[in-house]
Design a protein around this motif. Structure first.
Motif, PDB file in Angstrom:
ATOM      1  N   ILE A  83       6.821   1.884   8.185  1.00 15.69           N
ATOM      2  CA  ILE A  83       6.331   1.573   9.447  1.00 15.69           C
ATOM      3  C   ILE A  83       7.296   2.068  10.625  1.00 15.69           C
ATOM      4  O   ILE A  83       8.388   1.392  10.668  1.00 15.69           O
ATOM      5  N   ASN A  84       7.189   3.160  11.341  1.00 13.81           N
ATOM      6  CA  ASN A  84       8.438   3.611  12.203  1.00 13.81           C
ATOM      7  C   ASN A  84       8.179   3.651  13.524  1.00 13.81           C
ATOM      8  O   ASN A  84       9.112   4.107  14.651  1.00 13.81           O
ATOM      9  N   SER A  85       6.768   3.173  14.029  1.00 10.94           N
ATOM     10  CA  SER A  85       6.607   3.111  15.419  1.00 10.94           C
ATOM     11  C   SER A  85       5.496   2.161  15.844  1.00 10.94           C
ATOM     12  O   SER A  85       5.087   1.632  14.997  1.00 10.94           O
ATOM     13  N   LEU A  86       5.376   1.971  17.154  1.00 18.26           N
ATOM     14  CA  LEU A  86       4.420   1.109  17.685  1.00 18.26           C
ATOM     15  C   LEU A  86       3.179   1.206  17.216  1.00 18.26           C
ATOM     16  O   LEU A  86       2.443   0.575  16.839  1.00 18.26           O
ATOM     17  N   LYS A  87       2.731   2.886  17.628  1.00 14.81           N
ATOM     18  CA  LYS A  87       1.269   3.031  17.030  1.00 14.81           C
ATOM     19  C   LYS A  87       1.089   2.815  15.676  1.00 14.81           C
ATOM     20  O   LYS A  87      -0.087   2.375  15.273  1.00 14.81           O
ATOM     21  N   GLU A  88       2.076   3.084  14.578  1.00 11.53           N
ATOM     22  CA  GLU A  88       1.755   3.105  13.142  1.00 11.53           C
ATOM     23  C   GLU A  88       1.542   1.697  12.859  1.00 11.53           C
ATOM     24  O   GLU A  88       0.789   1.029  11.898  1.00 11.53           O
ATOM     25  N   ALA A  89       2.367   0.819  13.504  1.00 13.04           N
ATOM     26  CA  ALA A  89       2.136  -0.745  13.273  1.00 13.04           C
ATOM     27  C   ALA A  89       0.909  -1.283  13.910  1.00 13.04           C
ATOM     28  O   ALA A  89       0.302  -2.085  13.109  1.00 13.04           O
ATOM     29  N   GLU A  90       0.477  -0.760  15.024  1.00 12.53           N
ATOM     30  CA  GLU A  90      -0.806  -1.311  15.435  1.00 12.53           C
ATOM     31  C   GLU A  90      -1.999  -0.967  14.536  1.00 12.53           C
ATOM     32  O   GLU A  90      -2.937  -1.568  14.379  1.00 12.53           O
ATOM     33  N   GLU A  91      -1.911   0.439  13.926  1.00 15.45           N
ATOM     34  CA  GLU A  91      -3.026   0.981  13.171  1.00 15.45           C
ATOM     35  C   GLU A  91      -3.014   0.237  12.035  1.00 15.45           C
ATOM     36  O   GLU A  91      -4.010   0.068  11.533  1.00 15.45           O
ATOM     37  N   PHE A  92      -1.894  -0.082  11.296  1.00 17.16           N
ATOM     38  CA  PHE A  92      -2.081  -0.743  10.042  1.00 17.16           C
ATOM     39  C   PHE A  92      -2.437  -2.448  10.230  1.00 17.16           C
ATOM     40  O   PHE A  92      -3.330  -2.761   9.717  1.00 17.16           O
ATOM     41  N   ALA A  93      -2.031  -3.006  11.177  1.00 19.19           N
ATOM     42  CA  ALA A  93      -2.466  -4.481  11.612  1.00 19.19           C
ATOM     43  C   ALA A  93      -3.837  -4.338  11.691  1.00 19.19           C
ATOM     44  O   ALA A  93      -4.432  -5.298  11.350  1.00 19.19           O
ATOM     45  N   ARG A  94      -4.386  -3.559  12.412  1.00 22.11           N
ATOM     46  CA  ARG A  94      -5.717  -3.574  13.006  1.00 22.11           C
ATOM     47  C   ARG A  94      -6.658  -3.530  11.665  1.00 22.11           C
ATOM     48  O   ARG A  94      -7.841  -3.711  11.629  1.00 22.11           O
ATOM     49  N   ALA A  95      -6.166  -2.662  10.596  1.00 20.65           N
ATOM     50  CA  ALA A  95      -7.054  -2.341   9.326  1.00 20.65           C
ATOM     51  C   ALA A  95      -7.050  -3.810   8.765  1.00 20.65           C
ATOM     52  O   ALA A  95      -8.028  -3.890   7.915  1.00 20.65           O
ATOM     53  N   ILE A 127       0.613  -1.032   0.102  1.00 22.83           N
ATOM     54  CA  ILE A 127      -0.191   0.108  -0.015  1.00 22.83           C
ATOM     55  C   ILE A 127       0.871   1.370   0.073  1.00 22.83           C
ATOM     56  O   ILE A 127       1.981   1.386   0.131  1.00 22.83           O
ATOM     57  N   PRO A 128       0.335   2.235  -0.440  1.00 19.42           N
ATOM     58  CA  PRO A 128       0.985   3.713  -0.254  1.00 19.42           C
ATOM     59  C   PRO A 128       1.236   3.813   1.287  1.00 19.42           C
ATOM     60  O   PRO A 128       0.496   3.469   2.270  1.00 19.42           O
ATOM     61  N   VAL A 129       2.156   4.933   1.757  1.00 24.95           N
ATOM     62  CA  VAL A 129       2.459   5.330   2.986  1.00 24.95           C
ATOM     63  C   VAL A 129       1.203   5.744   3.761  1.00 24.95           C
ATOM     64  O   VAL A 129       0.665   6.610   3.354  1.00 24.95           O
ATOM     65  N   GLY A 130       1.042   5.016   4.918  1.00 27.47           N
ATOM     66  CA  GLY A 130      -0.078   5.362   5.821  1.00 27.47           C
ATOM     67  C   GLY A 130      -1.483   5.096   5.391  1.00 27.47           C
ATOM     68  O   GLY A 130      -2.430   5.616   6.005  1.00 27.47           O
ATOM     69  N   ASP A 131      -1.714   4.524   4.136  1.00 30.99           N
ATOM     70  CA  ASP A 131      -3.073   4.343   3.834  1.00 30.99           C
ATOM     71  C   ASP A 131      -3.772   3.108   4.275  1.00 30.99           C
ATOM     72  O   ASP A 131      -3.983   2.111   3.420  1.00 30.99           O
TER      73      ASP A 131
END
Length: 268
Positions: free
Chosen positions: A97-109, A73-77
């Motif tokens: 993916i540079n942080s715990l928060k970014e990883a969580e948000e992606f995986a939960r999607a 995917i594109p960054v952050g989408d």
């Protein structure tokens, strides 16, 4: 339900899978990858020419060719990540993916509750995986992979935290961007010793956390090195490079025409 193993099953069993990489938004090209024998094909919505409509058609073409379906995917989408798994992607790769928060948000999607927040509408995904809707719901969180790209020093520093995300299945290393950040922008050196050491360290930590490790490889030697480092999903072969190399090879085969001094044909 199909009795063929899913990509997730193969990778979790330790099997190595090589994926072709497609930048060109022409469905027949990834299908040709599949028919040539690639076990998986990745369509690139970050740096490639794909949009959502192209991706929907191409995921079906990859399935028709008999290969596993991966999308970056594109960054952050993360919204697009959810749409692509609905359309049949078996594995989603999220860049930068540079942080715990970014990883969580992606995986939960990518995952259904309770592991995530994916919304229900997998009609195409169930069809391409040869499952009923009930079967798909039962298996989706296990069969659909979420891989976070590790390609910066910031991501390496946060890797231990990123790997604690239960709904994240693993990581995918981008050596080119990683080499840029390691050199503070001074050099692009994806196959260099410093980058290789960083990749090996990422793989070791990922495997120790019980996660899957994938990596982008630029040549066959790098695939072999990555395998021995512990990576099991490895890219090798890009459609644009295939076309460029093949076109140049074909022209070299008739290069002798440049020495022909005859005038134009006049037979018609």
């Amino acid at each position: 339900m199909t009795d063929k193993p899913f990509l997730a099953d193969k990778l979790r069993s330790g099997q190595a899978v090589v994926t072709g990489w497609s930048l060109l938004s022409e469905p027949m090209v990834p299908e040709l990858f599949a028919r040539a024998g690639y076990e998986a094909v990745t369509i690139d919505l970050q740096h490639g020419m794909y949009d959502f409509d192209d991706a929907c058609t191409t995921l079906a073409a990859i399935a028709l060719g008999g290969a596993h379906r991966i999308a970056r995917i594109p960054v952050g989408d993360n919204a697009l990540a959810g749409r692509l798994v609905d359309m049949g992607a078996e594995c989603l790769i999220a860049p930068m993916i540079n942080s715990l928060k970014e990883a969580e948000e992606f995986a939960r999607a990518v995952k259904y509750p309770p592991e995530g927040e994916r919304s229900w509408s997998p009609f195409r995904a169930a069809m391409l995986s040869e499952q009923t809707s009930d079967q798909y719901l039962k298996n989706a969180n296990r069969q659909t992979l979420a891989l976070a790209m590790i390609e910066t020093e910031e991501a390496m520093d946060a890797l231990d935290d990123i790997l604690t995300v239960d709904s994240l299945d693993g990581v995918f290393v981008g050596p080119s961007d990683l080499s840029l950040t390691l050199s503070k922008g001074a050099a692009l050196d994806p196959n260099g010793a410093r980058t290789s050491e960083a990749c090996a360290d990422i793989a070791q930590k990922t495997l120790a956390a019980g996660k899957l490790a994938g990596i982008f490889c630029l040549n066959a030697d790098k695939v072999e090195e990555a395998y021995h480092q512990g990576f099991r999903l490895m890219s090798h072969g890009i459609d644009t490079i295939f076309l460029d190399h093949s076109a140049r090879t074909c022209l070299r085969e008739v290069a002798w025409l440049g020495d022909v001094k005859d005038g134009p044909a006049t037979g018609y």
